[in-house]
Design an enzyme around this catalytic site. Sequence first.
Site, short mmCIF file in Angstrom:
data_model
loop_
_atom_site.label_atom_id
_atom_site.label_comp_id
_atom_site.label_asym_id
_atom_site.label_seq_id
_atom_site.Cartn_x
_atom_site.Cartn_y
_atom_site.Cartn_z
N ALA A 30 0.83 -1.19 -0.03
CA ALA A 30 0.16 0.12 -0.03
C ALA A 30 0.92 1.30 0.00
O ALA A 30 0.52 2.08 -0.70
CB ALA A 30 -0.75 -0.01 1.16
N ARG B 176 -5.12 -3.69 10.61
CA ARG B 176 -5.41 -4.16 11.89
C ARG B 176 -4.44 -3.52 12.78
O ARG B 176 -4.78 -3.21 14.14
CB ARG B 176 -4.83 -5.64 12.20
N HIS C 182 0.85 -6.79 -12.34
CA HIS C 182 1.16 -5.42 -12.77
C HIS C 182 2.25 -4.96 -13.86
O HIS C 182 2.32 -4.25 -14.52
CB HIS C 182 1.88 -4.51 -11.40
N LYS D 49 2.77 -2.17 -17.44
CA LYS D 49 3.93 -1.43 -17.71
C LYS D 49 4.01 -1.09 -19.28
O LYS D 49 3.33 -1.68 -20.06
CB LYS D 49 4.91 -2.38 -17.65
N HIS E 49 3.75 -12.65 -14.25
CA HIS E 49 4.25 -11.90 -15.12
C HIS E 49 5.02 -12.30 -16.44
O HIS E 49 4.65 -11.67 -17.60
CB HIS E 49 5.73 -11.19 -14.27
#
Length: 507
Positions: free
Chosen positions: A32, A60, A195, A199, A257
Amino acid sequence: MSTDQQELQAQVAEQMHGAATIIVLGASGDLAGKKTYPALFNLYRTGFLPKDTHIIGYARSNLSRDDYVKRITAHLKIQSDSDKQYLKEFLNMTDYTEGQYDQDESWKKLCKDVSAWEEKRGLQKGQKNRLFYMALPPSVFLTVATGLRKNVYGTEGHNRIVVEKPFGKDLESSTQLAKDLGQLFTEEEIYRIDHYLGKEMVKNIMTLRFANMFLGPMWSAESIDNVQITLKEPFGTEGRGGYFDEFNIIRDVMQNHLLQVFSLVAMEKPAGTDPESIRDSKVKLLRHVKPITLNDSLLGQYIASNGKPGYKDDDTVPKDSICPTFATLVLWVENERWKKVPFILKAGKALDNQKVEIRIQFKETPKGSLYEGAVRNELVLRVQPGEAIYFKFNNKNPGLSNKSITTDLDLTYADRYKDMRVPDAYECLILDVLRGDHSHFVRDDELDAAWRIFTPLLHTIDRDRVQPKPYPYGSRGPKELDKFVEGYGVVRRADVPYQWPVQSVAK
Ligand SMILES: *[C@@H]1O[C@H](CO)[C@@H](O)[C@H](O)[C@H]1NC(C)=O
Ligand SMILES: *[C@@H]1O[C@H](CO)[C@@H](O)[C@H](O)[C@H]1NC(C)=O
Ligand SMILES: *[C@@H]1O[C@H](CO)[C@@H](O)[C@H](O)[C@H]1NC(C)=O
Ligand SMILES: *[C@@H]1O[C@H](CO)[C@@H](O)[C@H](O)[C@H]1NC(C)=O
């Protein structure tokens, strides 16, 4: 702002009706902080988030507001005064809520927070869109999805859930996960991030292949000898070995990937540029790929060298680990286009440098032809670092000489495209989620087809405890590597050093 950017904004506006709540699950974690928040900030700064956007971090950890702000801004690049102003506004639209992952109470409280904000902004039906971003480890993944579906799912707008690898560990676990998740959210609502698909150079493969007529006829076994897709990392597991040991390099970066990159390189031309056509084409290709055999693989594990620790020196790794940190795997596509063309996927940690590239090696000039023995042509797409496309070809040595030399047609983005800002992959992908575009996300049947290719090999490695070959930290890989790839026709010409971008031709 250019017209195609305006078009993208218009698509976001159309889908979201100007408002969204983005809920980042696992907001205090690494992913994150490093990826999700910087991407959100850049989207805000460049005007791509809906006008009314609220971002709620959930995790949490008991974080104070200050701690939260520290974590989400740690990786932001704030340079100018206008950046500072944007940051102020951005922080004003984010909140943090602490809660458990397995308790309805916590989720109900989160839902209350979301609804309160929606009320406060006076949002109408169609504007109460909820985007759940799962920046979470796989162990809590399904628990969280269940809690969200039961307690936080909105009824007056879109719900979208963004999930990250790992999607299971093999075909069985992946199928189970897909089934469980499928009972909670529809395929339309699920965005599986790989991800690499965000690219720049990977997104360029379609354009390169299908917008350039001259490449079409070359793109097959007729002209191509072999294709190498390589991902090198210069560092080891550095204390993260516990997680890695369960997954190994094949599950970590190859099944996802590198296979996605392979799909785009090898698939047939899709019927259209819409998400379903593209993904249909990839699935069709993957179904033509034979499961990888142990014979077609070379596995390695790094050992200490030059003061750098070996893989098994990592305290979180079992002393007898057989986990490959390096692998070269050869894929064969059983169709006419790729008959007998090996696709060599190579990935490793603790190697000599950092790079991701696709290298297409063309066939040699035929025996008895005029320029017999000329260096092979190669088309290289460098994904990172620094996007570039170059084409290795033979040229007459300029001047009085009639000898041929090997040189490059060179499209280095940084030199060619002025004022270029290549957005981070996550930025592109979150924008796609807001636009409701699945093109660069993984579909469930694609995942299934991908696991079919790798699962038999993974099971063999585990069952037979296949020993990886050692290689020193910082090297090119196991010493067996060159011989292994030569076996598949790869030619490495040590006598033609790669000189780039300027070369001397005097003599
Ligand atoms: C969270 O931290 C605050 C301040 O340190 C403390 O007052 C509060 O009791 C903590 N809450 C929980 C649930 O631990
Ligand atoms: C934060 O947002 C609220 C509501 O939009 C606005 O009234 C307030 O001025 C903002 N504060 C800052 C510091 O931007
Ligand atoms: C693997 O390769 C060896 C030697 O090249 C060969 O003898 C053997 O039959 C191969 N095994 C399979 C399963 O293809
Ligand atoms: C270069 O010139 C020499 C001498 O004229 C000739 O023998 C040779 O074939 C030429 N090579 C090429 C590649 O044209």
